[in-house]
Design a protein around this motif. Structure first.
Motif, PDB file in Angstrom:
ATOM      1  N   VAL A 141       0.869  -1.174   0.000  1.00 29.55           N
ATOM      2  CA  VAL A 141       0.000   0.000   0.000  1.00 29.55           C
ATOM      3  C   VAL A 141       0.907   1.226   0.000  1.00 29.55           C
ATOM      4  N   TYR A 142       0.565   2.214  -0.809  1.00 26.59           N
ATOM      5  CA  TYR A 142       1.385   3.415  -0.907  1.00 26.59           C
ATOM      6  C   TYR A 142       0.520   4.667  -0.866  1.00 26.59           C
ATOM      7  N   VAL A 143       1.160   5.797  -0.564  1.00 22.39           N
ATOM      8  CA  VAL A 143       0.498   7.101  -0.535  1.00 22.39           C
ATOM      9  C   VAL A 143       1.290   8.043  -1.421  1.00 22.39           C
ATOM     10  N   LEU A 144       0.587   8.750  -2.306  1.00 23.35           N
ATOM     11  CA  LEU A 144       1.194   9.804  -3.122  1.00 23.35           C
ATOM     12  C   LEU A 144       0.936  11.144  -2.450  1.00 23.35           C
ATOM     13  N   PHE A 145       1.928  12.024  -2.493  1.00 24.74           N
ATOM     14  CA  PHE A 145       1.833  13.337  -1.871  1.00 24.74           C
ATOM     15  C   PHE A 145       1.929  14.440  -2.921  1.00 24.74           C
ATOM     16  N   VAL A 156      -4.156   7.258  -2.079  1.00 30.06           N
ATOM     17  CA  VAL A 156      -3.762   5.998  -1.448  1.00 30.06           C
ATOM     18  C   VAL A 156      -4.081   4.888  -2.439  1.00 30.06           C
ATOM     19  N   GLY A 157      -3.146   3.996  -2.628  1.00 26.95           N
ATOM     20  CA  GLY A 157      -3.380   2.899  -3.556  1.00 26.95           C
ATOM     21  C   GLY A 157      -2.678   1.640  -3.119  1.00 26.95           C
ATOM     22  N   LYS A 158      -3.036   0.547  -3.759  1.00 23.23           N
ATOM     23  CA  LYS A 158      -2.328  -0.711  -3.514  1.00 23.23           C
ATOM     24  C   LYS A 158      -1.634  -1.078  -4.810  1.00 23.23           C
ATOM     25  N   GLY A 159      -0.507  -1.692  -4.677  1.00 20.50           N
ATOM     26  CA  GLY A 159       0.249  -2.080  -5.858  1.00 20.50           C
ATOM     27  C   GLY A 159       0.825  -3.458  -5.697  1.00 20.50           C
ATOM     28  N   ARG A 160       1.472  -3.877  -6.759  1.00 17.94           N
ATOM     29  CA  ARG A 160       2.090  -5.200  -6.776  1.00 17.94           C
ATOM     30  C   ARG A 160       3.389  -5.107  -7.564  1.00 17.94           C
ATOM     31  N   LYS A 220       5.714   3.966   0.688  1.00 14.26           N
ATOM     32  CA  LYS A 220       5.083   2.668   0.868  1.00 14.26           C
ATOM     33  C   LYS A 220       4.729   2.538   2.346  1.00 14.26           C
ATOM     34  N   VAL A 221       3.460   2.346   2.623  1.00 10.62           N
ATOM     35  CA  VAL A 221       2.979   2.265   4.000  1.00 10.62           C
ATOM     36  C   VAL A 221       3.244   0.889   4.583  1.00 10.62           C
ATOM     37  N   ARG A 222       3.020  -0.113   3.773  1.00 17.37           N
ATOM     38  CA  ARG A 222       3.214  -1.493   4.223  1.00 17.37           C
ATOM     39  C   ARG A 222       3.482  -2.368   3.013  1.00 17.37           C
ATOM     40  N   GLU A 223       4.347  -3.366   3.167  1.00 14.22           N
ATOM     41  CA  GLU A 223       4.721  -4.252   2.067  1.00 14.22           C
ATOM     42  C   GLU A 223       4.518  -5.717   2.451  1.00 14.22           C
ATOM     43  N   ASN A 224       4.727  -6.596   1.467  1.00 14.39           N
ATOM     44  CA  ASN A 224       4.690  -8.043   1.665  1.00 14.39           C
ATOM     45  C   ASN A 224       3.360  -8.534   2.218  1.00 14.39           C
ATOM     46  N   ILE A 266      -8.198   0.594   2.314  1.00 11.59           N
ATOM     47  CA  ILE A 266      -9.477   1.132   2.786  1.00 11.59           C
ATOM     48  C   ILE A 266      -9.282   1.871   4.114  1.00 11.59           C
ATOM     49  N   ALA A 267      -8.516   1.295   5.025  1.00  9.80           N
ATOM     50  CA  ALA A 267      -8.278   1.926   6.328  1.00  9.80           C
ATOM     51  C   ALA A 267      -7.524   3.246   6.174  1.00  9.80           C
ATOM     52  N   MET A 268      -6.542   3.286   5.277  1.00 11.03           N
ATOM     53  CA  MET A 268      -5.784   4.523   5.054  1.00 11.03           C
ATOM     54  C   MET A 268      -6.668   5.614   4.456  1.00 11.03           C
ATOM     55  N   ILE A 269      -7.501   5.248   3.513  1.00 10.12           N
ATOM     56  CA  ILE A 269      -8.416   6.226   2.907  1.00 10.12           C
ATOM     57  C   ILE A 269      -9.361   6.759   3.966  1.00 10.12           C
TER      58      ILE A 269
END
Length: 90
Positions: free
Chosen positions: A10-14, A23-27, A62-66, A77-80
């Motif tokens: 999950v990542y955040v763009l500023f 806020v988005g999720k990626g792979r 990146k807020v959280r990985e793996n 969803i929680a970050m949004i």
């Protein structure tokens, strides 16, 4: 036996003022391609065009990985919810 993939994050763009704007999720390497976007590709998002003009890049964290996709979706969803959404006034 099937194993859940854990290559999601999950990542955040500023924006240029360091305000979280997306806020988005990626792979895998999605953030790499996100950072290389041009203002022309993202004209619908004025903050991206403005940030690129001011900084030359889009700051992201990146807020959280793996995580599995399901875990990443829950964190997204929680970050949004925590940051809010401009479109609905939160």
């Amino acid at each position: 036996m099937s194993f859940a993939r854990s290559d999601y994050y999950v990542y955040v763009l500023f924006d240029a003022a360091a305000v979280p704007r997306y806020v988005g999720k990626g792979r895998r390497n999605r953030t790499v391609s996100t950072k290389k976007l041009t203002a022309r590709n993202y004209m619908k998002n004025a903050f991206i065009a403005d940030t690129l003009r001011v900084l030359g890049d889009i700051p992201l964290v990146k807020v959280r990985e793996n995580m599995t996709e399901k875990e990443a979706f829950k964190i997204e969803i929680a970050m949004i919810a925590a940051i809010g959404r401009r479109g609905n006034g939160t």
